[in-house]
Each structure stands twice: as structure tokens, then as C-alpha cells.
Scaffold this active site. Structure first.
Site, PDB file in Angstrom:
ATOM      1  N   CYS A  29       0.820  -1.223   0.000  1.00  9.28           N
ATOM      2  CA  CYS A  29       0.000   0.000   0.000  1.00  9.28           C
ATOM      3  C   CYS A  29       0.849   1.265   0.000  1.00  9.28           C
ATOM      4  O   CYS A  29       0.338   2.356  -0.240  1.00  9.28           O
ATOM      5  CB  CYS A  29      -0.950  -0.003   1.188  1.00  9.28           C
ATOM      6  SG  CYS A  29      -2.035  -1.428   1.192  1.00  9.28           S
ATOM      7  N   HIS A  49      -3.239   7.177   2.876  1.00  4.08           N
ATOM      8  CA  HIS A  49      -3.613   5.907   2.249  1.00  4.08           C
ATOM      9  C   HIS A  49      -4.950   5.492   2.855  1.00  4.08           C
ATOM     10  O   HIS A  49      -5.127   5.518   4.081  1.00  4.08           O
ATOM     11  CB  HIS A  49      -2.532   4.849   2.523  1.00  4.08           C
ATOM     12  CG  HIS A  49      -3.011   3.464   2.282  1.00  4.08           C
ATOM     13  ND1 HIS A  49      -3.591   3.089   1.086  1.00  4.08           N
ATOM     14  CD2 HIS A  49      -3.053   2.360   3.088  1.00  4.08           C
ATOM     15  CE1 HIS A  49      -3.935   1.812   1.169  1.00  4.08           C
ATOM     16  NE2 HIS A  49      -3.630   1.348   2.364  1.00  4.08           N
ATOM     17  N   ASN A  93     -10.099  -0.150   0.441  1.00  2.00           N
ATOM     18  CA  ASN A  93      -8.645  -0.023   0.346  1.00  2.00           C
ATOM     19  C   ASN A  93      -8.193  -0.550  -1.021  1.00  2.00           C
ATOM     20  O   ASN A  93      -8.298  -1.741  -1.290  1.00  2.00           O
ATOM     21  CB  ASN A  93      -8.017  -0.827   1.495  1.00  2.00           C
ATOM     22  CG  ASN A  93      -6.500  -0.759   1.516  1.00  2.00           C
ATOM     23  OD1 ASN A  93      -5.875  -0.354   0.545  1.00  2.00           O
ATOM     24  ND2 ASN A  93      -5.909  -1.180   2.618  1.00  2.00           N
TER      25      ASN A  93
HETATM   26  O1  UT7 Z   1      -3.173  -1.105   3.978  1.00  2.00           O
HETATM   27  C1  UT7 Z   1      -3.098  -1.841   5.140  1.00  2.00           C
HETATM   28  C2  UT7 Z   1      -4.087  -2.961   5.004  1.00  2.00           C
HETATM   29  N1  UT7 Z   1      -4.662  -3.475   6.195  1.00  2.00           N
HETATM   30  C3  UT7 Z   1      -5.365  -2.726   7.098  1.00  2.00           C
HETATM   31  O2  UT7 Z   1      -5.461  -1.535   7.006  1.00  2.00           O
HETATM   32  C4  UT7 Z   1      -6.038  -3.469   8.224  1.00  2.00           C
HETATM   33  C5  UT7 Z   1      -5.980  -2.731   9.526  1.00  2.00           C
HETATM   34  N2  UT7 Z   1      -6.892  -3.374  10.477  1.00  2.00           N
HETATM   35  C6  UT7 Z   1      -8.200  -3.111  10.496  1.00  2.00           C
HETATM   36  O3  UT7 Z   1      -8.695  -2.312   9.694  1.00  2.00           O
HETATM   37  C7  UT7 Z   1      -9.039  -3.754  11.570  1.00  2.00           C
HETATM   38  O4  UT7 Z   1      -8.197  -4.458  12.449  1.00  2.00           O
HETATM   39  C8  UT7 Z   1     -10.143  -4.713  11.023  1.00  2.00           C
HETATM   40  C9  UT7 Z   1     -11.224  -3.902  10.312  1.00  2.00           C
HETATM   41  C10 UT7 Z   1      -9.564  -5.733  10.083  1.00  2.00           C
HETATM   42  C11 UT7 Z   1     -10.807  -5.446  12.181  1.00  2.00           C
HETATM   43  O5  UT7 Z   1     -11.375  -4.508  13.066  1.00  2.00           O
HETATM   44  P1  UT7 Z   1     -11.079  -4.591  14.636  1.00  2.00           P
HETATM   45  O6  UT7 Z   1     -11.889  -3.545  15.276  1.00  2.00           O
HETATM   46  O7  UT7 Z   1      -9.581  -4.532  14.807  1.00  2.00           O
HETATM   47  O8  UT7 Z   1     -11.627  -5.999  14.998  1.00  2.00           O
HETATM   48  P2  UT7 Z   1     -10.861  -7.205  15.709  1.00  2.00           P
HETATM   49  O9  UT7 Z   1      -9.789  -7.757  14.819  1.00  2.00           O
HETATM   50  O10 UT7 Z   1     -10.511  -6.771  17.090  1.00  2.00           O
HETATM   51  O11 UT7 Z   1     -11.998  -8.283  15.812  1.00  2.00           O
HETATM   52  C12 UT7 Z   1     -13.131  -8.116  16.644  1.00  2.00           C
HETATM   53  C13 UT7 Z   1     -14.113  -9.212  16.291  1.00  2.00           C
HETATM   54  C14 UT7 Z   1     -13.488 -10.590  16.164  1.00  2.00           C
HETATM   55  O12 UT7 Z   1     -14.398 -11.528  16.690  1.00  2.00           O
HETATM   56  P3  UT7 Z   1     -14.162 -12.165  18.160  1.00  2.00           P
HETATM   57  O13 UT7 Z   1     -12.821 -12.861  18.069  1.00  2.00           O
HETATM   58  O14 UT7 Z   1     -14.152 -10.981  19.086  1.00  2.00           O
HETATM   59  O15 UT7 Z   1     -15.319 -13.062  18.299  1.00  2.00           O
HETATM   60  C15 UT7 Z   1     -13.400 -10.778  14.673  1.00  2.00           C
HETATM   61  O16 UT7 Z   1     -13.451 -12.132  14.290  1.00  2.00           O
HETATM   62  O17 UT7 Z   1     -14.709  -8.913  15.038  1.00  2.00           O
HETATM   63  C16 UT7 Z   1     -14.657 -10.081  14.222  1.00  2.00           C
HETATM   64  N3  UT7 Z   1     -14.668  -9.691  12.822  1.00  2.00           N
HETATM   65  C17 UT7 Z   1     -15.816  -9.439  12.182  1.00  2.00           C
HETATM   66  N4  UT7 Z   1     -17.106  -9.442  12.591  1.00  2.00           N
HETATM   67  C18 UT7 Z   1     -18.043  -9.115  11.705  1.00  2.00           C
HETATM   68  C19 UT7 Z   1     -13.631  -9.546  11.969  1.00  2.00           C
HETATM   69  N5  UT7 Z   1     -14.109  -9.187  10.765  1.00  2.00           N
HETATM   70  C20 UT7 Z   1     -15.454  -9.111  10.873  1.00  2.00           C
HETATM   71  C21 UT7 Z   1     -16.481  -8.802   9.978  1.00  2.00           C
HETATM   72  N6  UT7 Z   1     -17.766  -8.808  10.429  1.00  2.00           N
HETATM   73  N7  UT7 Z   1     -16.263  -8.466   8.685  1.00  2.00           N
END
Ligand code: UT7
Length: 310
Positions: free
Chosen positions: A115, A240, A270
Site C-alpha cells: 500500500c 492511504h 482499500n
Molecule cells: O493497507 C493496510 C491494510 N490493512 C489494514 O489496514 C487493516 C488494519 N486493520 C483493520 O482495519 C481492523 O483491524 C479490522 C477492520 C480488520 C478489524 O477490526 P477490529 O476492530 O480490529 O476488529 P478485531 O480484529 O478486534 O476483531 C473483533 C471481532 C473478532 O471476533 P471475536 O474474536 O471478538 O469473536 C473478529 O473475528 O470482530 C470479528 N470480525 C468481524 N465481525 C463481523 C472480523 N471481521 C469481521 C467482519 N464482520 N467483517
């Protein structure tokens, strides 16, 4: 800074026509439109059709940027393509684009910096132009992210979209003068966001999230110090587009007013190396301002740039 400085004299963007709303994922994954929107700021993204490759999107953006710059493909001295989704391992996506740009015989190469690829490319273009080696460089960021996403992985498939952006860079002239580019990499985080051979993308979302905020803050502070800028001196910070909450966290820590932070994340998601040139196209060109840009991504790569709009 003078007329020898490399300047982006024109940019263009391309988004494929197919819109995919968050509700699409509700049909087969345990997710919801509200979860996606609240956690990321994304409402929809564009997906390319199966037979469309990163080079096809990059070519469209490149032709449009050259047209705007009134530069014939014959005049291009070098093509740089930032992509993490090359059409195929060989030849480079840059070579494929060159072959389709009529009359263009320029050397061409891909840049693999995820990215951060567009800003990494900008640093290469700036160095080549200011050393006098090349006069006209075409920098393209193009991504077919859908090619590397696992449709069953709810934490990644919702985050990314397809698209392309391109810029023509020359010495002097009006446009965005590239005053400074800084690059960085923390290779210890190489495993946090990767595409292992024969597999789809794997991501440790929280680690990327935290590091992006930390590095984003560091880059902005560094650039402000190096360029002796206060927040009042900066018209726009072009982030970004990864997650609205990453941008909001950085804004909060550095007291950046919201009107300085344009976004496309709501409708593009993204688009990796294409995200900054797409964002650039979404804002009006206002003369005599300082702009900043910040990117971060797999590697863990990060980069920042300062421009003067002329
Ligand atoms: O260019 C760089 C590319 N990458 C990025 O920019 C990614 C950066 N990270 C993020 O944007 C965030 O970490 C995410 C959007 C991927 C995830 O959001 P979060 O607030 O950090 O959630 P989390 O990883 O703490 O997960 C919380 C819960 C988990 O469930 P449990 O373990 O608490 O039961 C995940 O499995 O949310 C769950 N989860 C979802 N739930 C519903 C993860 N993805 C989803 C989803 N829908 N799409």
C-alpha cells in the site's frame, strides 16, 4: 526548491464500474453492513470483472493522465508500476502496460511495496528526474485486490477494492511539486500481512491497525520537522485509504482538523497502491498550498511526502 524539482503535472484515476455494497457480504458471511461501516468507514467498493487485470486498469488511468498532461507516450522515459497484484509473475505489469501504450519504448519496472507503493514510486521518480537521468516518468498504482482475497475471510474480503491511478512526473511546471519523500520499513512485521505462495491474503488486522497509527503519527511529525511546517501550513493530508478509524486516530493524536483529511474509503475501500492517486483525483487542485501524504502497508512499509501545489 526550484524549477529542478520533480513535479506531478497530471494525475488520473480509474475505478471499475461494478459496485459491491456491504450487504453483499451479509448474504454469505457472518457480518453486517453496520459492523463493516462502523469498524472501517467502508460502504461499498468496486470490483473488476474476472477478465480484467491490474494492467488493464492501470493502462486506462495512464492514458488519461498522459492526455491531461498533453504528453505523447513516445515522450515517456520510464514507467513505474506500483502493485501487489501483478497480472502474472513475469513479465512485469509495467512491461505489459508499456506494450499497450502505443509508441512507448520506455524502460519499465514494477515496485513491490504494497500500500506504500505509490509513495515509494514517487521517491524513485523524484530521484531519477532530479539527477537528470530521465525527464518524463509515468507512475502507475494499479491493483486487482479481488485476485488475492479469500472470499470466506470476513476480516479481509470486506476491506479491499480494485482500481488504478496514474501520474505524470516532470521537472518543474505547474502541479504538485514533490518537495520531500521519506520511506521506511519494519521487516519484523513481514508476516503480519502477506500472501504466501499459492494462498490468499492473510492479515493480522489489529497489529497492522496499531502500527499504521504509530507510523502515521511518526511520519507526519518527522515531515513537519524536516519541512518546518505547523499544522496550519498544511492544506491537505492525503492518507492511504485503509480504514477511517486509522485516519481518525492519527487526526485525534495530532489535532488535525477534519477538513484537512479528504477520504474516498467510503466508496473505494482499500485499493492499496492505487489509493493515493485515486484520492488525489477526488480533491480540487488549489494553488499555493502545502499538501502531505502518508501511506503504510505490508512489509511493514511506510512512507510520507510533502508537496507544494503550483
Ligand atoms: O493497507 C493496510 C491494510 N490493512 C489494514 O489496514 C487493516 C488494519 N486493520 C483493520 O482495519 C481492523 O483491524 C479490522 C477492520 C480488520 C478489524 O477490526 P477490529 O476492530 O480490529 O476488529 P478485531 O480484529 O478486534 O476483531 C473483533 C471481532 C473478532 O471476533 P471475536 O474474536 O471478538 O469473536 C473478529 O473475528 O470482530 C470479528 N470480525 C468481524 N465481525 C463481523 C472480523 N471481521 C469481521 C467482519 N464482520 N467483517
Amino acid at each position: 526548491m526550484d524549477s529542478k524539482s520533480a513535479t506531478i503535472i497530471a494525475s488520473a484515476a480509474y475505478l471499475p464500474p461494478k459496485r459491491v455494497e456491504n450487504s453483499h457480504f451479509e448474504t454469505y458471511l457472518n457480518t453486517s453492513d453496520s459492523w463493516i461501516y462502523e469498524r472501517t468507514g467502508i460502504k461499498e467498493r468496486r470490483w473488476a470483472e474476472n477478465d480484467v487485470k491490474a494492467s488493464d486498469m492501470g493502462l486506462i488511468a495512464a492514458k488519461e493522465a498522459l492526455k491531461k498532461a498533453q504528453i505523447d507516450p513516445k515522450e515517456v522515459d520510464l514507467i513505474l508500476v506500483a502493485t501487489m497484484t501483478p497480472d502474472q509473475p513475469l513479465p512485469s505489469t509495467a512491461a505489459i502496460i508499456q506494450s499497450k501504450l502505443e509508441g512507448c519504448r520506455a524502460p519499465a519496472m514494477d515496485i513491490s511495496a504494497a500500500c506504500s507503493g505509490y509513495l515509494y514510486g514517487l521517491s524513485v521518480a523524484k530521484a531519477f528526474i532530479e539527477s537528470g537521468m530521465y525527464a518524463t516518468i509515468l507512475l502507475i498504482g494499479c491493483e486487482k485486490m479481488t485476485q488475492v482475497l479469500d472470499p470466506e475471510d470476513r476480516s479481509t474480503v470486506i476491506l479491499f477494492g480494485d482500481g488504478a491511478g496514474a501520474s505524470v512526473i516532470k521537472k518543474g511546471g505547474s502541479g504538485l511539486r514533490i518537495d520531500r519523500v521519506v520511506l521506511g520499513l519494519d521487516g519484523n512485521l513481514a508476516g503480519s500481512l502477506c500472501i504466501p505462495n499459492g494462498k490468499k491474503m492473510q492479515m493480522s488486522g489489529q497489529e497492522i491497525f496499531k502500527t499504521a497509527i504509530q507510523k502515521g503519527v511518526e511520519i507526519i511529525e518527522l515531515l513537519m520537522e524536516q519541512e518546518m511546517l505547523s499544522m496550519n501550513d498544511i492544506r491537505y493530508i492525503l492518507f492511504h485509504q485503509a480504514n477511517i478509524r486509522i485516519m481518525q486516530n492519527i487526526q485525534k493524536r495530532l489535532l488535525i482538523p477534519e477538513e484537512k483529511v479528504p477520504t474516498t474509503i467510503g466508496y473505494t475501500a482499500n485499493t492499496s497502491a492505487a489509493s493515493i492517486p485515486i484520492l488525489l483525483q477526488s480533491i480540487p487542485h488549489e494553488k499555493n498550498h502545502r499538501y502531505m501524504s502518508v501511506a503504510f502497508g505490508a512489509g511493514f512499509t511506510y512512507a510520507g511526502a510533502v508537496f507544494t501545489s503550483l
